[in-house]
Design a protein around this motif. Structure first.
Motif, PDB file in Angstrom:
ATOM      1  N   ASN A 215       0.824  -1.213   0.000  1.00 47.97           N
ATOM      2  CA  ASN A 215       0.000   0.000   0.000  1.00 47.97           C
ATOM      3  C   ASN A 215       0.858   1.262   0.000  1.00 47.97           C
ATOM      4  OD1 ASN A 215      -2.403  -1.322  -0.090  1.00 47.97           O
ATOM      5  ND2 ASN A 215      -2.764  -1.303   2.125  1.00 47.97           N
ATOM      6  N   GLU A 216       1.989   1.216   0.757  1.00 50.91           N
ATOM      7  CA  GLU A 216       2.870   2.375   0.769  1.00 50.91           C
ATOM      8  C   GLU A 216       3.453   2.641  -0.617  1.00 50.91           C
ATOM      9  OE1 GLU A 216       5.788   1.633   3.685  1.00 50.91           O
ATOM     10  OE2 GLU A 216       4.445   1.910   5.401  1.00 50.91           O
ATOM     11  N   GLU A 217       3.823   1.548  -1.271  1.00 55.87           N
ATOM     12  CA  GLU A 217       4.355   1.701  -2.627  1.00 55.87           C
ATOM     13  C   GLU A 217       3.289   2.249  -3.566  1.00 55.87           C
ATOM     14  OE1 GLU A 217       6.461  -0.995  -6.138  1.00 55.87           O
ATOM     15  OE2 GLU A 217       5.979  -1.884  -4.173  1.00 55.87           O
ATOM     16  N   LEU A 218       2.047   1.747  -3.397  1.00 53.83           N
ATOM     17  CA  LEU A 218       0.953   2.225  -4.237  1.00 53.83           C
ATOM     18  C   LEU A 218       0.661   3.704  -3.979  1.00 53.83           C
ATOM     19  CD1 LEU A 218      -1.265   1.582  -6.282  1.00 53.83           C
ATOM     20  CD2 LEU A 218      -2.725   0.873  -4.373  1.00 53.83           C
ATOM     21  N   ILE A 219       0.739   4.113  -2.720  1.00 52.69           N
ATOM     22  CA  ILE A 219       0.499   5.520  -2.381  1.00 52.69           C
ATOM     23  C   ILE A 219       1.559   6.410  -3.040  1.00 52.69           C
ATOM     24  CG2 ILE A 219       0.551   7.196  -0.487  1.00 52.69           C
ATOM     25  CD1 ILE A 219      -0.702   5.012   1.287  1.00 52.69           C
ATOM     26  N   ALA A 220       2.810   5.973  -2.934  1.00 50.67           N
ATOM     27  CA  ALA A 220       3.879   6.768  -3.536  1.00 50.67           C
ATOM     28  C   ALA A 220       3.710   6.883  -5.046  1.00 50.67           C
ATOM     29  CB  ALA A 220       5.230   6.133  -3.202  1.00 50.67           C
ATOM     30  N   THR A 221       3.330   5.737  -5.659  1.00 55.76           N
ATOM     31  CA  THR A 221       3.121   5.745  -7.110  1.00 55.76           C
ATOM     32  C   THR A 221       1.987   6.680  -7.485  1.00 55.76           C
ATOM     33  OG1 THR A 221       3.902   3.470  -7.272  1.00 55.76           O
ATOM     34  CG2 THR A 221       2.610   4.319  -9.125  1.00 55.76           C
ATOM     35  N   ASN A 222       0.902   6.627  -6.746  1.00 52.10           N
ATOM     36  CA  ASN A 222      -0.253   7.471  -7.045  1.00 52.10           C
ATOM     37  C   ASN A 222       0.060   8.948  -6.831  1.00 52.10           C
ATOM     38  OD1 ASN A 222      -1.987   5.470  -7.852  1.00 52.10           O
ATOM     39  ND2 ASN A 222      -2.784   5.080  -5.801  1.00 52.10           N
ATOM     40  N   GLU A 223       0.888   9.237  -5.807  1.00 55.04           N
ATOM     41  CA  GLU A 223       1.282  10.632  -5.606  1.00 55.04           C
ATOM     42  C   GLU A 223       2.106  11.140  -6.782  1.00 55.04           C
ATOM     43  OE1 GLU A 223       3.276  10.561  -1.906  1.00 55.04           O
ATOM     44  OE2 GLU A 223       1.433  10.709  -0.693  1.00 55.04           O
ATOM     45  N   GLU A 224       2.999  10.280  -7.264  1.00 57.07           N
ATOM     46  CA  GLU A 224       3.785  10.659  -8.437  1.00 57.07           C
ATOM     47  C   GLU A 224       2.890  10.858  -9.643  1.00 57.07           C
ATOM     48  OE1 GLU A 224       6.721   7.690  -8.972  1.00 57.07           O
ATOM     49  OE2 GLU A 224       7.822   8.173  -7.143  1.00 57.07           O
ATOM     50  N   LEU A 225       1.919   9.946  -9.801  1.00 54.28           N
ATOM     51  CA  LEU A 225       0.981  10.076 -10.919  1.00 54.28           C
ATOM     52  C   LEU A 225       0.170  11.358 -10.805  1.00 54.28           C
ATOM     53  CD1 LEU A 225      -0.330   6.415 -11.319  1.00 54.28           C
ATOM     54  CD2 LEU A 225       1.124   7.673 -12.894  1.00 54.28           C
ATOM     55  N   ALA A 226      -0.211  11.704  -9.575  1.00 53.69           N
ATOM     56  CA  ALA A 226      -0.988  12.932  -9.385  1.00 53.69           C
ATOM     57  C   ALA A 226      -0.175  14.159  -9.783  1.00 53.69           C
ATOM     58  CB  ALA A 226      -1.433  13.041  -7.923  1.00 53.69           C
ATOM     59  N   ILE A 227       1.128  14.143  -9.415  1.00 49.81           N
ATOM     60  CA  ILE A 227       1.999  15.257  -9.789  1.00 49.81           C
ATOM     61  C   ILE A 227       2.151  15.334 -11.299  1.00 49.81           C
ATOM     62  CG2 ILE A 227       4.362  16.142  -9.650  1.00 49.81           C
ATOM     63  CD1 ILE A 227       4.483  14.921  -6.828  1.00 49.81           C
ATOM     64  N   VAL A 228       2.387  14.147 -11.918  1.00 49.79           N
ATOM     65  CA  VAL A 228       2.534  14.104 -13.378  1.00 49.79           C
ATOM     66  C   VAL A 228       1.258  14.573 -14.057  1.00 49.79           C
ATOM     67  CG1 VAL A 228       2.877  12.577 -15.354  1.00 49.79           C
ATOM     68  CG2 VAL A 228       4.297  12.321 -13.321  1.00 49.79           C
ATOM     69  N   ASN A 229       0.107  14.105 -13.554  1.00 53.71           N
ATOM     70  CA  ASN A 229      -1.172  14.508 -14.151  1.00 53.71           C
ATOM     71  C   ASN A 229      -1.384  16.014 -14.042  1.00 53.71           C
ATOM     72  OD1 ASN A 229      -1.977  11.968 -14.991  1.00 53.71           O
ATOM     73  ND2 ASN A 229      -2.969  11.468 -13.051  1.00 53.71           N
ATOM     74  N   GLN A 230      -0.995  16.592 -12.904  1.00 54.37           N
ATOM     75  CA  GLN A 230      -1.145  18.030 -12.739  1.00 54.37           C
ATOM     76  C   GLN A 230      -0.235  18.770 -13.708  1.00 54.37           C
ATOM     77  OE1 GLN A 230      -3.397  19.678 -10.838  1.00 54.37           O
ATOM     78  NE2 GLN A 230      -2.622  21.468 -11.932  1.00 54.37           N
ATOM     79  N   GLN A 231       0.990  18.246 -13.861  1.00 55.55           N
ATOM     80  CA  GLN A 231       1.916  18.859 -14.815  1.00 55.55           C
ATOM     81  C   GLN A 231       1.384  18.766 -16.237  1.00 55.55           C
ATOM     82  OE1 GLN A 231       5.501  16.688 -13.996  1.00 55.55           O
ATOM     83  NE2 GLN A 231       6.139  18.056 -12.335  1.00 55.55           N
ATOM     84  N   LEU A 232       0.796  17.594 -16.570  1.00 58.19           N
ATOM     85  CA  LEU A 232       0.217  17.429 -17.898  1.00 58.19           C
ATOM     86  C   LEU A 232      -0.953  18.382 -18.121  1.00 58.19           C
ATOM     87  CD1 LEU A 232       0.264  13.533 -18.265  1.00 58.19           C
ATOM     88  CD2 LEU A 232       1.664  15.187 -19.504  1.00 58.19           C
ATOM     89  N   ARG A 233      -1.780  18.541 -17.080  1.00 62.51           N
ATOM     90  CA  ARG A 233      -2.909  19.474 -17.206  1.00 62.51           C
ATOM     91  C   ARG A 233      -2.423  20.905 -17.391  1.00 62.51           C
ATOM     92  NH1 ARG A 233      -5.364  15.975 -13.327  1.00 62.51           N
ATOM     93  NH2 ARG A 233      -4.521  17.222 -11.614  1.00 62.51           N
ATOM     94  N   ASP A 234      -1.394  21.282 -16.620  1.00 63.41           N
ATOM     95  CA  ASP A 234      -0.838  22.628 -16.765  1.00 63.41           C
ATOM     96  C   ASP A 234      -0.251  22.837 -18.160  1.00 63.41           C
ATOM     97  OD1 ASP A 234      -1.561  23.070 -14.156  1.00 63.41           O
ATOM     98  OD2 ASP A 234       0.448  22.709 -13.340  1.00 63.41           O
ATOM     99  N   ALA A 235       0.484  21.809 -18.628  1.00 60.28           N
ATOM    100  CA  ALA A 235       1.079  21.915 -19.968  1.00 60.28           C
ATOM    101  C   ALA A 235       0.003  22.007 -21.040  1.00 60.28           C
ATOM    102  CB  ALA A 235       1.987  20.711 -20.231  1.00 60.28           C
TER     103      ALA A 235
END
Length: 590
Positions: A215-235
């Protein structure tokens, strides 16, 4: 997905597997606990489940790609299912798609995208995707939003797959589109239950260390995905803003635009570009038809530049005249294009703009005509005046030294005016394409020697040193024009150097080229001015320039003459110390 109380229902459960050991410590059984947590699913868990389901659907779709399309189509499904032939026409559409259009089989089948109500951008997008599927034999996945005839604006997820014949060639493209609007809304609803799911996750973490690590690994992955998704939305927002700004700029400038597919040579233009070529907005315009409207003397040149840009990524900035197809109107156009590879790697897109520069071009032609006419009119009386002055010099030389000196000064001034008029005439001829080059083989060393004799006979204000040329320097060029370049460079060195200073002229070979350089120890050129000194009519600003006459065309003429001989001309300078001007020509013999 379960049938509960007679209805299909999506539930979410957590499985925990634990070993059951005997007295010897060997695993004899596996105990399984199942905890339903449908209402407590967080956005993180839900996204993970949806991602797994998406991967499963992708696997199933890959397996179905090899089947014949009509075996995979079920007319009763709520998904939109359809088949295109290679001419982008619908050859199948299920009832769900027909209902969305508000059409029947007879009114929709056999028709293209636009005929079935697709907007231009939507139709063009699918046509490019069909071309990609046919070219690569691979599927295409996407998401799009467009209005339903009854339900209003909806969001759809779609996949396009190739349909192969017995020979393994693509004979059609099949597609399935699913309405994911409700799923999107469900995702938003599930996101609100994050706190409850967090509590459940903490209980599960305390029950099983291995599950906690996952679960910790999944949380970290999802946080990274959230950051990437936000960057993609901004771009994406920035791209949208830039595209809108670009479109507004193009519309304001009244440019015509085009798109060329490097593989299919598909030519997509807007109404303004068609207007510039004399076509009506609703008419088709191909590359060949556009080239046909260019006048004969420019057509091959523009065609060559276009092919070089399209397939060799060459520069494309060309100016040419066209005769409108319907209005028979002469227009001067400037076209600028850029080649960019598609992310798929299957083709490149050549895009650009066309602008109407007729008014500027006509003004330029009128100006050149005026310069040519005025220069010819001035040259005739100056030629006569020069002849009379030379006769008077001969007569007065024996009788009156003062008059002779004054006449020689007058003769020098007439020579300067004649040189300026000849420069204006050459500029006019260059810009109208009428300057004549008499190409012949000659020894440049002999031309340098003649320049040395003339300089020694006429120049006493400076020390002009001609470095010896020890071997022949044979070139294929216009002897008079190259002589004019050498004369202009030496005259410039004299003009911008103080009296008594040294000017050095050299001629030497280097890498199959013959180089001629003129070095002075004059006022020099500032670094800001240096890139512009070969531009037409460019004059360096500064207090020291007020006493120096000129129109800024001498170096421009030198550059044009040398470049028309496939040579190069350049300058280096140290402000306040001096300058060196060098031109090079291809050498015939070494």
């Amino acid at each position: 997905m379960l049938i509960r109380y007679g209805k299909p229902e999506m539930i979410f459960v957590t499985f925990v597997y634990a070993p059951v050991k005997n007295k010897e410590g060997k695993v004899k059984k596996v105990a399984v606990w199942v905890l339903e947590n449908t209402r407590q699913v967080t956005e993180r868990k839900k996204e993970a489940m949806m991602r797994i389901q998406e991967e499963l659907r992708e696997v199933r779709r890959h397996a179905d790609q090899q089947r014949r399309v009509y075996e995979a189509i079920a007319s009763g499904t709520p998904d939109l299912m359809y088949v295109w032939d290679l001419q982008y026409r619908f050859i199948y559409a299920n009832s769900a798609l027909l209902n969305m259009w508000g059409k029947t089989w007879d009114t929709a089948i056999g028709k293209g995208l636009r005929e079935n109500g697709y907007e231009e951008w939507h139709a063009a997008m699918h046509e490019r995707e069909i071309d990609h599927v046919v070219a690569t034999k691979e599927s295409v996945r996407g998401e799009v939003a467009f209005p339903h005839a009854v339900l209003g604006n909806r969001i759809y997820d779609y996949i396009l797959i190739p349909v192969f014949n017995e020979a393994g060639e693509v004979e059609a493209v099949a597609g399935t589109t699913r309405d994911v609007t409700d799923r999107k809304e469900m995702e938003q609803t599930l996101a609100q239950s994050s706190e409850e799911l967090q509590a459940i996750n903490e209980e599960l973490l305390s029950a099983n260390e291995e599950q906690a690590a996952s679960n910790e690994e999944l949380i970290a992955t999802n946080e990274e995905l959230a950051i990437v998704n936000q960057q993609l939305r901004d771009a994406w927002h920035k791209i949208e803003e830039r595209e809108i700004a670009l479109r507004l700029a193009v519309d304001a400038a009244n440019f015509g635009t085009w798109f060329i597919h490097s593989v299919t040579r598909e030519f997509i233009t807007d109404a303004r570009l068609k207007e510039l070529f004399g076509y009506y907005p609703e008419e088709e315009l191909s590359i060949e038809q556009a080239l046909a409207q260019i006048t004969d003397e420019y057509r091959d040149f523009v065609s060559t530049k276009l092919e070089n840009a399209l397939y060799n990524n060459g520069d494309y900035d060309v100016t040419y005249p066209v005769i409108g197809l319907h209005d028979n109107r002469l227009r001067w156009l400037r076209a600028i294009g850029n080649l960019k590879a598609d992310p798929s790697g299957a083709f490149s897109a050549f895009t650009g703009v066309v602008m109407d520069i007729t008014e500027q071009k006509i003004d330029e032609i009128r100006k050149n005509d005026f310069i040519g006419m005025a220069s010819h009119e001035l040259k005739t009386p100056l030629t006569s005046m020069k002849g009379y002055i030379q006769m008077l010099i001969k007569v007065n030389r024996q009788n009156n030294d003062l008059n002779t000196d004054m006449l020689e000064k007058a003769n020098s001034q007439v020579g300067k005016m004649t040189a300026m008029i000849n420069s204006f005439l050459n500029v006019s001829r260059l810009e109208s394409g009428k300057i004549y080059m008499e190409i012949q083989e000659f020894d440049l060393a002999e031309l340098i020697e003649e320049a040395e004799e003339e300089t020694n006979a006429t120049i006493s204000s400076h020390i002009v040193i001609f470095n010896p040329v020890v071997e022949p320097m044979v070139v294929n060029a216009d002897r008079d024009k190259i002589g004019q370049v050498i004369h202009n460079l030496i005259s410039n060195a004299l003009k911008y150097s103080t009296a008594g200073s040294t000017i050095e002229v050299s001629c030497f070979k280097d890498k199959g080229m013959v180089n001629v350089s003129v070095k002075d120890r004059g006022m020099g050129i500032k670094s800001d001015d240096l890139p512009n000194i070969f531009d037409r009519y460019y004059r360096v600003e500064g207090s020291q320039m007020f006493s120096i006459s000129g129109f800024g065309i001498g170096l421009y003429l030198c550059k044009e003459i040398i470049e028309r001989h496939k040579g190069e001309i350049s300058a280096i300078s140290d402000f306040g110390v001096g300058s060196t001007f060098t031109f090079s020509l291809p050498l015939l013999s070494t």
